[in-house]
Design a protein around this motif. Structure first.
Motif, PDB file in Angstrom:
ATOM      1  N   MET A  97       0.881  -1.386   0.166  1.00  0.00           N
ATOM      2  CA  MET A  97       0.035  -0.027  -0.086  1.00  0.00           C
ATOM      3  C   MET A  97       0.949   1.173   0.026  1.00  0.00           C
ATOM      4  O   MET A  97       0.339   2.339  -0.526  1.00  0.00           O
ATOM      5  N   LEU A  98       1.956   1.091   0.572  1.00  0.00           N
ATOM      6  CA  LEU A  98       2.731   2.271   0.368  1.00  0.00           C
ATOM      7  C   LEU A  98       3.727   2.279  -0.534  1.00  0.00           C
ATOM      8  O   LEU A  98       4.203   3.700  -1.077  1.00  0.00           O
ATOM      9  N   THR A  99       4.171   1.195  -1.149  1.00  0.00           N
ATOM     10  CA  THR A  99       5.231   1.370  -2.351  1.00  0.00           C
ATOM     11  C   THR A  99       4.172   1.634  -3.643  1.00  0.00           C
ATOM     12  O   THR A  99       4.934   2.196  -4.491  1.00  0.00           O
TER      13      THR A  99
ATOM     14  N   THR B 276       4.948   9.294   3.553  1.00  0.00           N
ATOM     15  CA  THR B 276       4.005   8.192   4.175  1.00  0.00           C
ATOM     16  C   THR B 276       4.700   7.971   5.403  1.00  0.00           C
ATOM     17  O   THR B 276       5.600   7.976   5.921  1.00  0.00           O
ATOM     18  N   PHE B 277       3.443   7.581   6.307  1.00  0.00           N
ATOM     19  CA  PHE B 277       3.808   6.941   7.540  1.00  0.00           C
ATOM     20  C   PHE B 277       2.765   5.749   7.908  1.00  0.00           C
ATOM     21  O   PHE B 277       1.870   5.456   7.444  1.00  0.00           O
ATOM     22  N   ALA B 278       3.580   4.904   8.404  1.00  0.00           N
ATOM     23  CA  ALA B 278       2.723   3.509   9.094  1.00  0.00           C
ATOM     24  C   ALA B 278       2.402   3.587  10.326  1.00  0.00           C
ATOM     25  O   ALA B 278       3.480   3.806  11.344  1.00  0.00           O
ATOM     26  N   ALA B 279       1.229   3.633  10.760  1.00  0.00           N
ATOM     27  CA  ALA B 279       0.535   3.910  12.064  1.00  0.00           C
ATOM     28  C   ALA B 279       0.049   2.300  12.670  1.00  0.00           C
ATOM     29  O   ALA B 279      -0.488   2.097  11.761  1.00  0.00           O
ATOM     30  N   GLY B 280       0.415   2.160  13.926  1.00  0.00           N
ATOM     31  CA  GLY B 280      -0.147   1.008  14.630  1.00  0.00           C
ATOM     32  C   GLY B 280       0.489  -0.111  14.883  1.00  0.00           C
ATOM     33  O   GLY B 280       1.628  -0.088  13.943  1.00  0.00           O
ATOM     34  N   PRO B 281       0.358  -0.954  15.921  1.00  0.00           N
ATOM     35  CA  PRO B 281       0.878  -2.076  16.083  1.00  0.00           C
ATOM     36  C   PRO B 281       1.093  -3.331  15.022  1.00  0.00           C
ATOM     37  O   PRO B 281       2.131  -3.976  15.248  1.00  0.00           O
ATOM     38  N   GLY B 282       0.227  -3.058  14.061  1.00  0.00           N
ATOM     39  CA  GLY B 282       0.389  -4.186  12.904  1.00  0.00           C
ATOM     40  C   GLY B 282       1.800  -3.982  12.020  1.00  0.00           C
ATOM     41  O   GLY B 282       2.122  -4.930  11.590  1.00  0.00           O
ATOM     42  N   TRP B 283       2.070  -2.868  12.182  1.00  0.00           N
ATOM     43  CA  TRP B 283       3.463  -2.735  11.298  1.00  0.00           C
ATOM     44  C   TRP B 283       4.695  -3.007  11.954  1.00  0.00           C
ATOM     45  O   TRP B 283       5.703  -2.997  11.505  1.00  0.00           O
TER      46      TRP B 283
ATOM     47  N   GLY C 236       7.876  -4.979  13.138  1.00  0.00           N
ATOM     48  CA  GLY C 236       8.310  -5.911  12.658  1.00  0.00           C
ATOM     49  C   GLY C 236       8.455  -6.066  11.045  1.00  0.00           C
ATOM     50  O   GLY C 236       8.945  -6.974  10.481  1.00  0.00           O
ATOM     51  N   THR C 237       7.517  -5.235  10.444  1.00  0.00           N
ATOM     52  CA  THR C 237       7.276  -5.163   8.921  1.00  0.00           C
ATOM     53  C   THR C 237       8.359  -4.248   8.471  1.00  0.00           C
ATOM     54  O   THR C 237       8.658  -3.095   8.746  1.00  0.00           O
ATOM     55  N   ALA C 238       9.130  -4.632   7.498  1.00  0.00           N
ATOM     56  CA  ALA C 238      10.165  -3.668   6.573  1.00  0.00           C
ATOM     57  C   ALA C 238       9.291  -2.660   5.849  1.00  0.00           C
ATOM     58  O   ALA C 238       8.365  -3.047   5.058  1.00  0.00           O
ATOM     59  N   LEU C 239       9.644  -1.410   6.121  1.00  0.00           N
ATOM     60  CA  LEU C 239       8.838  -0.382   5.612  1.00  0.00           C
ATOM     61  C   LEU C 239       9.730   0.129   4.360  1.00  0.00           C
ATOM     62  O   LEU C 239      11.167   0.187   4.226  1.00  0.00           O
ATOM     63  N   PRO C 240       9.105   0.602   3.375  1.00  0.00           N
ATOM     64  CA  PRO C 240       9.718   1.576   2.063  1.00  0.00           C
ATOM     65  C   PRO C 240      10.682   2.349   2.732  1.00  0.00           C
ATOM     66  O   PRO C 240      10.425   3.229   3.943  1.00  0.00           O
ATOM     67  N   GLN C 241      11.555   2.825   1.827  1.00  0.00           N
ATOM     68  CA  GLN C 241      12.328   3.998   2.243  1.00  0.00           C
ATOM     69  C   GLN C 241      11.348   5.237   2.450  1.00  0.00           C
ATOM     70  O   GLN C 241      10.768   5.148   1.815  1.00  0.00           O
ATOM     71  N   ARG C 242      11.870   6.251   3.327  1.00  0.00           N
ATOM     72  CA  ARG C 242      11.369   7.204   3.383  1.00  0.00           C
ATOM     73  C   ARG C 242       9.664   7.343   4.178  1.00  0.00           C
ATOM     74  O   ARG C 242       9.148   8.240   4.084  1.00  0.00           O
ATOM     75  N   THR C 243       9.443   6.247   4.606  1.00  0.00           N
ATOM     76  CA  THR C 243       8.437   5.839   5.223  1.00  0.00           C
ATOM     77  C   THR C 243       8.632   5.890   6.930  1.00  0.00           C
ATOM     78  O   THR C 243       9.409   5.082   7.278  1.00  0.00           O
ATOM     79  N   GLY C 244       7.974   6.676   7.533  1.00  0.00           N
ATOM     80  CA  GLY C 244       8.116   6.866   9.208  1.00  0.00           C
ATOM     81  C   GLY C 244       7.105   5.957   9.931  1.00  0.00           C
ATOM     82  O   GLY C 244       6.240   5.474   9.437  1.00  0.00           O
ATOM     83  N   ARG C 245       7.470   5.594  11.048  1.00  0.00           N
ATOM     84  CA  ARG C 245       6.626   5.019  11.671  1.00  0.00           C
ATOM     85  C   ARG C 245       6.163   5.744  12.973  1.00  0.00           C
ATOM     86  O   ARG C 245       6.863   6.588  13.701  1.00  0.00           O
ATOM     87  N   LEU C 246       4.690   5.622  13.310  1.00  0.00           N
ATOM     88  CA  LEU C 246       4.167   6.283  14.333  1.00  0.00           C
ATOM     89  C   LEU C 246       3.704   5.513  15.337  1.00  0.00           C
ATOM     90  O   LEU C 246       2.915   4.652  14.927  1.00  0.00           O
ATOM     91  N   THR C 247       4.151   5.653  16.474  1.00  0.00           N
ATOM     92  CA  THR C 247       3.950   4.759  17.550  1.00  0.00           C
ATOM     93  C   THR C 247       3.166   5.160  18.856  1.00  0.00           C
ATOM     94  O   THR C 247       2.724   4.447  19.528  1.00  0.00           O
ATOM     95  N   SER C 248       2.617   6.364  18.689  1.00  0.00           N
ATOM     96  CA  SER C 248       1.867   6.853  19.846  1.00  0.00           C
ATOM     97  C   SER C 248       1.246   8.017  19.080  1.00  0.00           C
ATOM     98  O   SER C 248       1.457   8.696  18.166  1.00  0.00           O
ATOM     99  N   LEU C 249      -0.201   8.616  19.826  1.00  0.00           N
ATOM    100  CA  LEU C 249      -0.902   9.580  19.280  1.00  0.00           C
ATOM    101  C   LEU C 249      -0.113  10.913  19.549  1.00  0.00           C
ATOM    102  O   LEU C 249      -0.183  11.792  18.685  1.00  0.00           O
ATOM    103  N   GLY C 250       0.530  11.200  20.692  1.00  0.00           N
ATOM    104  CA  GLY C 250       1.043  12.493  20.618  1.00  0.00           C
ATOM    105  C   GLY C 250       2.416  12.482  19.783  1.00  0.00           C
ATOM    106  O   GLY C 250       2.683  13.756  19.228  1.00  0.00           O
ATOM    107  N   THR C 251       3.136  11.351  19.594  1.00  0.00           N
ATOM    108  CA  THR C 251       4.338  11.390  18.416  1.00  0.00           C
ATOM    109  C   THR C 251       3.734  11.658  16.875  1.00  0.00           C
ATOM    110  O   THR C 251       4.328  12.381  16.381  1.00  0.00           O
TER     111      THR C 251
END
Length: 313
Positions: A265-267, A278-285, A287-302
């Motif tokens: 979905m990101l690529t 692009t950002f991947a949010a949520g615990p489902g991501w 351990g998943t290898a994300l595409p380059q330039r894709t950030g991880r969002l781990t909390s609402l405040g972050t």
């Protein structure tokens, strides 16, 4: 002085804090069921006496047992001299009346707002749940309400279900109320200004649990970040169409479970100019290898801080 011996009662706000309910709930109980403050001193706001608070505690405990609000109020008013909530009370009094008590959601370390929400949710009191949520958002903001009120209660409901396979109805009620309160923040003017590149927020295909991404949408709205919330289970082609149409500054994809976290979905996002982040949010991501330039969002405040910074770039 003549009033030195008088012990003043509690205001509506103080009583609400002590009981962990919204002030509006107390006013509703007073208006609908006649269980309100007994202090009628002229020239002063009505105040709750010790006996009044004890009656409210009786009503709360009866509600947790599943008694209707009208019957719970009738029972609390029928007790001649109520005492402050005895913790050892069983489900029935010696005269056969339903004595308040019963199990409540375990919320160790939670503040009064979360405990109040837990009590209201256990009683399936959607009016009180909605009032508590709305008041918390007004006073503390979306992020604090999500982290310190909603998440602890939903976590306790989930733990109870895991232990006893009960409480699904409580989870559904809380989810519906949270969706309504947070969803009400998404409307209004100011989010559709021309020339403003929005943030696209969506749950990946197959993902139906959207409260966290809805909370993010509500928080961004409060912070003045233009966005488009696209809801649950968004197909990849619909996301691509939305990206082409809006040229977003960022895209956030939410996934709760690893089974729904699809890096494709990101690529396969269409290339826009200027390019979006692009950002991947949520615990489902996790351990998943994300595409380059894709950030991880781990909390609402972050997420709010990271996306706000991306918009300003």
């Amino acid at each position: 002085m003549a009033h030195t011996a008088h012990v003043p009662g509690l205001t509506v706000a103080a009583t609400a804090r002590r009981l962990g309910v919204a002030p509006g709930t107390l006013r509703t109980w007073d208006r609908r069921y006649g269980i309100g403050p007994s202090d009628h001193a002229p020239g002063r706001h009505r105040r709750y006496s010790t006996a009044d608070v004890a009656r409210l505690e009786l009503m709360q405990r009866a509600l947790v047992r599943g008694v209707s609000p009208a019957d719970a109020a009738r029972y609390a008013l029928s007790v001649p001299e109520p005492e402050r909530a005895p913790h050892h009370a069983g489900p029935e009094a010696g005269d056969g009346r339903p004595r308040a008590g019963g199990r409540v959601l375990p919320l160790p370390g939670a503040d009064g707002r979360a405990r109040g929400l837990g009590r209201a949710a256990s009683a399936l009191d959607s009016v009180a749940v909605s009032d508590l949520l709305a008041e918390s958002v007004r006073c503390a903001g979306v992020e604090t309400t999500w982290d310190e009120v909603v998440r602890p209660v939903l976590g306790a409901v989930g733990a109870r279900w895991a232990d006893t396979a009960t409480g699904v109805e409580v989870e559904h009620l809380v989810t519906a109320c949270v969706s309504a309160v947070f969803g009400s923040l998404l409307g209004g003017a100011g989010d559709g200004a021309r020339g403003v590149r929005p943030v696209l927020l969506a749950a990946v295909p197959g993902e139906q649990h959207t409260l966290p991404i809805l909370a993010l949408a509500a928080a961004l709205r409060v912070h003045g970040v233009a966005h488009r919330y696209l809801g649950a289970d968004l197909p990849a082609d619909a996301l691509a169409a939305a990206a082409r149409r809006t040229a977003p500054v960022a895209v956030v994809l939410w996934s709760l479970m690893p089974e729904t976290a699809d890096p494709g979905m990101l690529t396969t996002m269409p290339r826009t100019r200027p390019r979006c982040r692009t950002f991947a949010a949520g615990p489902g991501w996790v351990g998943t290898a994300l595409p380059q330039r894709t950030g991880r969002l781990t909390s609402l405040g972050t997420a709010v801080a990271t996306i706000s910074a991306a918009v300003l770039l």
